[in-house]
Design a protein around this motif. Structure first.
Motif, PDB file in Angstrom:
ATOM      1  N   THR A   1      -5.042   1.058   8.510  1.00  0.00           N
ATOM      2  CA  THR A   1      -4.356   1.019   9.542  1.00  0.00           C
ATOM      3  C   THR A   1      -3.506  -0.098   9.477  1.00  0.00           C
ATOM      4  O   THR A   1      -3.479  -1.118  10.370  1.00  0.00           O
ATOM      5  CB  THR A   1      -5.453   0.864  10.694  1.00  0.00           C
ATOM      6  N   VAL A   2      -2.601  -0.147   8.157  1.00  0.00           N
ATOM      7  CA  VAL A   2      -1.751  -1.275   8.302  1.00  0.00           C
ATOM      8  C   VAL A   2      -0.274  -0.555   7.937  1.00  0.00           C
ATOM      9  O   VAL A   2      -0.285   0.696   7.725  1.00  0.00           O
ATOM     10  CB  VAL A   2      -1.967  -2.223   7.269  1.00  0.00           C
ATOM     11  N   GLU A   3       0.673  -1.516   8.194  1.00  0.00           N
ATOM     12  CA  GLU A   3       2.187  -0.754   7.789  1.00  0.00           C
ATOM     13  C   GLU A   3       2.069  -0.959   6.368  1.00  0.00           C
ATOM     14  O   GLU A   3       1.656  -1.791   5.525  1.00  0.00           O
ATOM     15  CB  GLU A   3       3.133  -1.730   8.384  1.00  0.00           C
ATOM     16  N   THR A   4       3.011  -0.305   5.687  1.00  0.00           N
ATOM     17  CA  THR A   4       3.166  -0.030   4.311  1.00  0.00           C
ATOM     18  C   THR A   4       3.964  -1.282   3.710  1.00  0.00           C
ATOM     19  O   THR A   4       4.018  -1.453   2.436  1.00  0.00           O
ATOM     20  CB  THR A   4       4.013   1.222   3.797  1.00  0.00           C
TER      21      THR A   4
ATOM     22  N   PRO B   1       0.794  -1.185   0.105  1.00  0.00           N
ATOM     23  CA  PRO B   1      -0.041   0.088  -0.175  1.00  0.00           C
ATOM     24  C   PRO B   1       0.917   1.209  -0.049  1.00  0.00           C
ATOM     25  O   PRO B   1       1.890   1.342   0.482  1.00  0.00           O
ATOM     26  CB  PRO B   1      -0.683  -0.154   1.205  1.00  0.00           C
ATOM     27  N   SER B   2       0.231   2.379  -0.740  1.00  0.00           N
ATOM     28  CA  SER B   2       0.850   3.520  -0.465  1.00  0.00           C
ATOM     29  C   SER B   2       0.630   4.025   0.642  1.00  0.00           C
ATOM     30  O   SER B   2      -0.121   3.574   1.815  1.00  0.00           O
ATOM     31  CB  SER B   2       0.344   4.408  -1.530  1.00  0.00           C
ATOM     32  N   PRO B   3       1.406   4.989   1.011  1.00  0.00           N
ATOM     33  CA  PRO B   3       1.233   5.669   2.564  1.00  0.00           C
ATOM     34  C   PRO B   3       0.107   5.931   3.193  1.00  0.00           C
ATOM     35  O   PRO B   3      -0.647   5.725   4.176  1.00  0.00           O
ATOM     36  CB  PRO B   3       2.257   6.792   2.663  1.00  0.00           C
ATOM     37  N   ASP B   4      -0.987   6.793   2.272  1.00  0.00           N
ATOM     38  CA  ASP B   4      -2.123   7.200   2.381  1.00  0.00           C
ATOM     39  C   ASP B   4      -3.190   5.950   2.489  1.00  0.00           C
ATOM     40  O   ASP B   4      -4.041   5.817   3.332  1.00  0.00           O
ATOM     41  CB  ASP B   4      -2.706   8.011   1.423  1.00  0.00           C
ATOM     42  N   ILE B   5      -3.063   5.201   1.652  1.00  0.00           N
ATOM     43  CA  ILE B   5      -3.887   3.826   1.827  1.00  0.00           C
ATOM     44  C   ILE B   5      -3.504   2.975   2.966  1.00  0.00           C
ATOM     45  O   ILE B   5      -4.332   2.502   3.742  1.00  0.00           O
ATOM     46  CB  ILE B   5      -3.486   2.842   0.455  1.00  0.00           C
ATOM     47  N   ALA B   6      -2.167   2.901   3.524  1.00  0.00           N
ATOM     48  CA  ALA B   6      -1.693   2.082   4.678  1.00  0.00           C
ATOM     49  C   ALA B   6      -2.561   2.958   5.948  1.00  0.00           C
ATOM     50  O   ALA B   6      -2.992   2.140   6.768  1.00  0.00           O
ATOM     51  CB  ALA B   6      -0.181   2.149   4.734  1.00  0.00           C
TER      52      ALA B   6
END
Length: 236
Positions: A193-196, A184-189
């Motif tokens: 609520t997950v790590e990139t 995931p990209s930082p905004d999706i992560a």
């Protein structure tokens, strides 16, 4: 006639899992501990555990132990259900949190997927889709303004498909989907609520009405520890 002891033990364990005494992801007690607790041989306990593993309530991890299996949402890729419909079929009430809602000119990718002309505008909506305050999916949707001029922020907090079929009056026929595992990209992560560094499942899809008109392009990002995708293949 009384049920065999191993089945009675399995039923007790199942009831404790369902009542939340043993939580998802937690290790269960050792065979020795369970045999003392239930006053049964370890062979009988092992048989009870084996049945619960086959039933999908427990899982064995080599060299680690036996755990209460985390129950993922099972998404049948061949069923065209909205997230709202899917969750309600599981007796869960979803919430759609709007992260972005804007009117914009379609970029080349969206224009190509929706078969739009130069300069045509779309509604771009990013929704965080939650159940019990847990984010399951982040959805980016693009809808042509020409087809849905009355689309609003409020409408998108509910079921998009309900709006299209019940208010707009169009019949949805098919969705064409491509499933891609991604980081995931930082905004999706952040929204999930997950790590990139944690892989997620991304589905790129476009949907069509019964007359063949493409009306939607979406990119859905699914939390891989909450979802599993299934399909049924038949041999000809």
């Amino acid at each position: 006639m009384a049920a065999p002891l191993y089945r009675r033990i399995a039923q007790q364990i199942k009831e404790e899992i369902q009542s939340g005494i043993w939580k998802e992801g937690e290790a269960i007690p050792t065979e020795m501990h369970l045999s003392e607790r239930y006053e049964a041989s370890r062979v009988t306990v092992r048989q009870a555990i084996k049945g619960l593993v086959e039933e999908g309530l427990l899982e064995k991890v080599q060299g680690s132990g036996t755990y209460v299996k985390e129950q993922k949402i099972e998404h049948n890729i061949f069923e065209l259900l909205s997230f709202t419909e899917e969750m309600r079929s599981l007796n869960k009430e979803p919430v759609n949190k709007i992260l972005h809602f804007e009117l914009k000119e379609a970029d080349d990718q969206v224009k190509r997927m929706l078969k739009l002309s130069d300069g045509e505008k779309v509604f771009y909506v990013r929704r965080q889709r939650l159940v019990d305050d847990v984010p399951y999916v982040v959805e980016d949707t693009y809808l042509p303004v020409s087809m849905f001029p009355n689309l609003s922020y409020g409408i998108m907090t509910g079921s998009k498909y309900d709006y299209i079929e019940k208010e707009v009056g169009m019949k949805i026929k098919d969705s064409f989907q491509e499933v891609i595992p991604v980081l995931p990209s930082p905004d999706i992560a952040e929204a999930l609520t997950v790590e990139t560094s944690m892989p997620i499942l991304k589905i790129q899809s476009y949907s069509v009405f019964s007359d063949g008109t493409i009306f939607e392009y979406s990119e859905n990002h699914f939390k891989s520890d909450e979802y599993k995708f299934t399909l049924r293949a038949s041999r000809p």
